[in-house]
Design an enzyme around this catalytic site. Structure first.
Site, PDB file in Angstrom:
ATOM      1  N   PRO A   9      -7.097  -2.328   6.530  1.00 55.76           N
ATOM      2  CA  PRO A   9      -6.377  -1.265   7.225  1.00 55.76           C
ATOM      3  C   PRO A   9      -5.036  -0.885   6.607  1.00 55.76           C
ATOM      4  CG  PRO A   9      -6.379  -3.305   8.508  1.00 55.76           C
ATOM      5  CD  PRO A   9      -7.353  -3.497   7.390  1.00 55.76           C
ATOM      6  N   ASN A  10      -4.806   0.410   6.630  1.00 53.67           N
ATOM      7  CA  ASN A  10      -3.559   1.048   6.181  1.00 53.67           C
ATOM      8  C   ASN A  10      -3.388   1.091   4.662  1.00 53.67           C
ATOM      9  OD1 ASN A  10      -2.555   1.507   8.905  1.00 53.67           O
ATOM     10  ND2 ASN A  10      -2.311  -0.716   8.999  1.00 53.67           N
ATOM     11  N   ARG A  17       3.056   4.655   2.066  1.00 55.26           N
ATOM     12  CA  ARG A  17       3.373   3.647   3.078  1.00 55.26           C
ATOM     13  C   ARG A  17       4.419   2.662   2.553  1.00 55.26           C
ATOM     14  NH1 ARG A  17      -0.449  -1.582   4.320  1.00 55.26           N
ATOM     15  NH2 ARG A  17       0.750  -2.349   6.091  1.00 55.26           N
ATOM     16  N   TYR A  22       5.239  -1.762  -0.911  1.00 57.69           N
ATOM     17  CA  TYR A  22       3.898  -1.616  -1.491  1.00 57.69           C
ATOM     18  C   TYR A  22       3.840  -0.735  -2.744  1.00 57.69           C
ATOM     19  CZ  TYR A  22       2.590  -3.750   2.945  1.00 57.69           C
ATOM     20  OH  TYR A  22       2.477  -4.612   4.006  1.00 57.69           O
ATOM     21  N   ASN A  71      -8.543  -7.548  -0.019  1.00 58.87           N
ATOM     22  CA  ASN A  71      -7.241  -7.459   0.637  1.00 58.87           C
ATOM     23  C   ASN A  71      -7.532  -6.999   2.065  1.00 58.87           C
ATOM     24  OD1 ASN A  71      -4.709  -7.026   1.608  1.00 58.87           O
ATOM     25  ND2 ASN A  71      -3.970  -5.843  -0.153  1.00 58.87           N
ATOM     26  N   ALA A  74      -3.691  -6.492   7.364  1.00 58.13           N
ATOM     27  CA  ALA A  74      -3.254  -7.184   8.589  1.00 58.13           C
ATOM     28  C   ALA A  74      -4.350  -8.057   9.198  1.00 58.13           C
ATOM     29  CB  ALA A  74      -2.763  -6.160   9.609  1.00 58.13           C
ATOM     30  N   GLU A  95      -8.823 -13.630  -2.478  1.00 53.59           N
ATOM     31  CA  GLU A  95      -7.945 -12.928  -1.538  1.00 53.59           C
ATOM     32  C   GLU A  95      -6.737 -12.395  -2.304  1.00 53.59           C
ATOM     33  OE1 GLU A  95      -5.799 -15.656   0.981  1.00 53.59           O
ATOM     34  OE2 GLU A  95      -5.354 -14.111   2.467  1.00 53.59           O
ATOM     35  N   HIS A  97      -3.006  -9.964  -2.043  1.00 47.25           N
ATOM     36  CA  HIS A  97      -1.992  -9.210  -1.299  1.00 47.25           C
ATOM     37  C   HIS A  97      -1.014  -8.618  -2.296  1.00 47.25           C
ATOM     38  CE1 HIS A  97      -3.485 -10.723   2.454  1.00 47.25           C
ATOM     39  NE2 HIS A  97      -3.552 -11.920   1.902  1.00 47.25           N
ATOM     40  N   ARG A 104       7.734 -12.960   3.844  1.00 50.23           N
ATOM     41  CA  ARG A 104       7.879 -11.971   4.915  1.00 50.23           C
ATOM     42  C   ARG A 104       7.822 -12.669   6.289  1.00 50.23           C
ATOM     43  NH1 ARG A 104       4.016  -7.070   3.680  1.00 50.23           N
ATOM     44  NH2 ARG A 104       5.376  -6.131   5.257  1.00 50.23           N
TER      45      ARG A 104
HETATM   46  C1  DQA Z   1      -0.842  -6.936   2.720  1.00 51.64           C
HETATM   47  C2  DQA Z   1       0.066  -7.886   3.515  1.00 51.64           C
HETATM   48  C3  DQA Z   1      -0.288  -7.850   4.988  1.00 51.64           C
HETATM   49  O1  DQA Z   1       0.553  -8.749   5.714  1.00 51.64           O
HETATM   50  C4  DQA Z   1      -0.098  -6.460   5.556  1.00 51.64           C
HETATM   51  O2  DQA Z   1      -0.493  -6.425   6.907  1.00 51.64           O
HETATM   52  C5  DQA Z   1      -0.784  -5.422   4.750  1.00 51.64           C
HETATM   53  C6  DQA Z   1      -0.813  -5.533   3.291  1.00 51.64           C
HETATM   54  C7  DQA Z   1      -0.425  -6.844   1.247  1.00 51.64           C
HETATM   55  O3  DQA Z   1      -1.244  -6.398   0.457  1.00 51.64           O
HETATM   56  O4  DQA Z   1       0.706  -7.186   0.902  1.00 51.64           O
HETATM   57  O5  DQA Z   1      -1.244  -4.422   5.299  1.00 51.64           O
HETATM   58  O6  DQA Z   1      -2.168  -7.445   2.759  1.00 51.64           O
END
Ligand code: DQA
Length: 139
Positions: A9-10, A17, A22, A71, A74, A95, A97, A104
């Site tokens: 998501p997102n 964003r 990011y 990835n 959240a 995994e 990020h 964070r």
């Molecule tokens: C994320 C880190 C997550 O905590 C966050 O909710 C994201 C992006 C990252 O790629 O840094 O949406 O996965």
């Protein structure tokens, strides 16, 4: 070699964003770079804001792809179901990020997915995906 990237998501909003966290590049542009850099690798890409669709994609690709780069955004910090899906499939999952989740908020320090992954890469910006890809290729 077939590698599937799955973004949660997102992450469709990358580039606009929170660019301080990011970055300013959208994922499609980065993906094009990655495909040019690794022409011998078939890189599939899927993004969804919906937990069940991410699980469906893990099921669809998790018995045929050579590797999955996930990835879960959240959902990483909340989803028992995505963790179970990673555990259930045969294809190894890395995994990733973009941000360093450990520098964070506390809730981002927990991953329901990491225990079932081959490894985790966090904090290298979009290059986290490149590093994950390199881990599958063996370079
Ligand atoms: C994320 C880190 C997550 O905590 C966050 O909710 C994201 C992006 C990252 O790629 O840094 O949406 O996965």
């Amino acid at each position: 070699m077939k590698i599937q990237i799955i973004n949660g998501p997102n992450l469709n909003l990358l580039g606009t964003r929170e660019p301080g966290i990011y970055g300013e590049m959208n994922f499609e542009a980065y993906l094009e770079e990655l495909r040019n850099e690794f022409p011998g690798v078939e890189i599939g890409y899927f993004q969804s804001n919906i937990e069940g669709e991410i699980i469906d994609k893990l099921h669809q690709t998790g018995f045929s792809a050579d590797g999955i780069i996930l990835n879960a955004a959240a959902y990483t910090h909340t989803s028992v179901a995505i963790g179970d899906a990673v555990k259930a499939i045969k294809t190894p999952v890395v995994e990733v990020h973009i941000s360093n989740i450990f520098s964070r908020e506390d809730f981002r320090h927990v991953s329901f997915i990491a225990p079932y992954c081959r490894g985790s890469i966090a904090g290298f910006g979009l290059s986290s995906y490149r590093l994950a890809l390199m881990s599958f290729i063996g370079i």
